[in-house]
Design a protein around this motif. Sequence first.
Motif, PDB file in Angstrom:
ATOM      1  N   HIS A  46       0.847  -1.189   0.000  1.00 22.89           N
ATOM      2  CA  HIS A  46       0.000   0.000   0.000  1.00 22.89           C
ATOM      3  C   HIS A  46       0.882   1.238   0.000  1.00 22.89           C
ATOM      4  O   HIS A  46       1.930   1.272   0.660  1.00 22.89           O
ATOM      5  CB  HIS A  46      -0.941  -0.008   1.200  1.00 22.89           C
ATOM      6  CG  HIS A  46      -2.032  -1.012   1.060  1.00 22.89           C
ATOM      7  ND1 HIS A  46      -1.856  -2.333   1.420  1.00 22.89           N
ATOM      8  CD2 HIS A  46      -3.284  -0.912   0.548  1.00 22.89           C
ATOM      9  CE1 HIS A  46      -2.968  -3.005   1.145  1.00 22.89           C
ATOM     10  NE2 HIS A  46      -3.847  -2.168   0.628  1.00 22.89           N
ATOM     11  N   LEU A  47       0.436   2.228  -0.741  1.00 26.85           N
ATOM     12  CA  LEU A  47       1.184   3.466  -0.899  1.00 26.85           C
ATOM     13  C   LEU A  47       0.285   4.654  -0.588  1.00 26.85           C
ATOM     14  O   LEU A  47      -0.945   4.521  -0.536  1.00 26.85           O
ATOM     15  CB  LEU A  47       1.732   3.592  -2.326  1.00 26.85           C
ATOM     16  CG  LEU A  47       2.668   2.487  -2.810  1.00 26.85           C
ATOM     17  CD1 LEU A  47       2.993   2.683  -4.282  1.00 26.85           C
ATOM     18  CD2 LEU A  47       3.954   2.460  -1.987  1.00 26.85           C
ATOM     19  N   THR A  48       0.908   5.816  -0.414  1.00 30.61           N
ATOM     20  CA  THR A  48       0.165   7.054  -0.215  1.00 30.61           C
ATOM     21  C   THR A  48       0.527   8.045  -1.305  1.00 30.61           C
ATOM     22  O   THR A  48       1.591   7.976  -1.918  1.00 30.61           O
ATOM     23  CB  THR A  48       0.470   7.681   1.153  1.00 30.61           C
ATOM     24  OG1 THR A  48       1.879   7.926   1.252  1.00 30.61           O
ATOM     25  CG2 THR A  48       0.040   6.762   2.280  1.00 30.61           C
ATOM     26  N   ALA A  49      -0.389   8.978  -1.538  1.00 31.03           N
ATOM     27  CA  ALA A  49      -0.151  10.072  -2.477  1.00 31.03           C
ATOM     28  C   ALA A  49      -0.906  11.290  -1.959  1.00 31.03           C
ATOM     29  O   ALA A  49      -1.966  11.157  -1.330  1.00 31.03           O
ATOM     30  CB  ALA A  49      -0.604   9.704  -3.883  1.00 31.03           C
ATOM     31  N   ILE A  50      -0.378  12.479  -2.203  1.00 33.24           N
ATOM     32  CA  ILE A  50      -0.942  13.715  -1.658  1.00 33.24           C
ATOM     33  C   ILE A  50      -1.182  14.718  -2.776  1.00 33.24           C
ATOM     34  O   ILE A  50      -0.381  14.847  -3.699  1.00 33.24           O
ATOM     35  CB  ILE A  50      -0.010  14.311  -0.591  1.00 33.24           C
ATOM     36  CG1 ILE A  50       0.131  13.335   0.585  1.00 33.24           C
ATOM     37  CG2 ILE A  50      -0.518  15.660  -0.094  1.00 33.24           C
ATOM     38  CD1 ILE A  50       1.141  13.771   1.635  1.00 33.24           C
ATOM     39  N   ALA A  51      -2.320  15.429  -2.693  1.00 30.34           N
ATOM     40  CA  ALA A  51      -2.675  16.424  -3.711  1.00 30.34           C
ATOM     41  C   ALA A  51      -3.252  17.669  -3.044  1.00 30.34           C
ATOM     42  O   ALA A  51      -3.772  17.617  -1.922  1.00 30.34           O
ATOM     43  CB  ALA A  51      -3.689  15.841  -4.687  1.00 30.34           C
ATOM     44  N   ASP A  52      -3.193  18.787  -3.752  1.00 30.00           N
ATOM     45  CA  ASP A  52      -3.807  20.034  -3.285  1.00 30.00           C
ATOM     46  C   ASP A  52      -5.279  20.112  -3.648  1.00 30.00           C
ATOM     47  O   ASP A  52      -6.011  20.937  -3.108  1.00 30.00           O
ATOM     48  CB  ASP A  52      -3.066  21.241  -3.874  1.00 30.00           C
ATOM     49  CG  ASP A  52      -1.640  21.369  -3.344  1.00 30.00           C
ATOM     50  OD1 ASP A  52      -1.412  21.004  -2.172  1.00 30.00           O
ATOM     51  OD2 ASP A  52      -0.768  21.821  -4.103  1.00 30.00           O
TER      52      ASP A  52
END
Length: 371
Positions: free
Chosen positions: A231-237
């Motif tokens: 499992h991975l994470t990703a971040i956005a505005d």
Amino acid sequence: MKPLLFIVILLIFIFGCSSTKEKDKVPPGELNIKSMLESAPTGAKFINDSSFIWGAGLVKSASDQKYHMFYSRWPHKFGWSAWVTHSEIAHAVSDSPFGPFKFVDVALPARGAEFWDGMVTHNPNVHYFNGKYYLYYMGNRGDGIPSNSGESLNWTHRNNQRIGVAVADDPNGPWKRFDEPVIDVTKDSTAHDALMTSNPSVTQMADGRYLAVYKAVGKKKPMPFGGPVVHLTAIADSPTGPFVKQNKPIFTSEGVMFPAEDPYVWYQDNCLYTIIKDQQGYFANAGRSLVLFYSLDGTDWKLANHPLVSTLVLKWKDGTEQELEALERPQLYMENGKPVALLCAGKEPFGNSFNVQIPMKEKTLETSIDN
């Protein structure tokens, strides 16, 4: 009343309310979901005679004040494994988060093999952010041939899984879909998500940014399964991205290629939490179960101090207990920042599948820690 006395009273009220709110907050990692679960009313079971029902997200409409459920379904006649070839995200409505829910329409139907998500939509995660509704999901395409065996998968469809988002002004739609995934595979063949991305869950963090937690499969292990599964994470505005991948596997167990699945992430009491399916008791020593992790930044995750959320035994309000083959796809329905219901997908041994909304009682800090 004298001005000075009024100011003193006002300050006591303000700081008293503030300290009460802080006291009600559970310290990071101390949330005890298991102690909050109640027996499920029979009306909260959403099942169908002709289709498998699997996994749901729930949102309350700002316009009609009804509860809108988005869920996966596919025909019994194609077999259990046809989720990967024939699933579609459907839409049902109720006056209560605990049902009964009534089917309304198919929110994200098949739209043609020329689209990345043109043949399958699956595992929805729905949110209301800043006046719009966002429906995150897995989509894929392929030859459309189900295995009918109940066990093996159509590997072309499985490995074409990608993560998308659809946007609407109202949960009744229409939903705007996009020509590209919101989280695609990484082109580097050594990447953790080089083969496929799936099972998204998104939440808004304290700083206003959006955190996505998702399942990823690499190409380091033999095909067609590939692996490892991480499992991975990703971040956005923005809720629609672009999402910047953190590329750090989470919820891992040393030496295990596929330890967990089905993450659900949310923000509560100055902390990020994720409920995830423990495949074989790697984290809570309870066999296949649901477990809880927490994080302060969305990147570094630790097992919560009360890790076990649920075993495979479902308790009903009529006093019966049902032992299931699977209890998966955990999601929460939240109101005012607090959990109201735990949504899960259940599979009966050698039988049908269904969704259920399990009521949750609010716990004080003392009770949460003691239990």
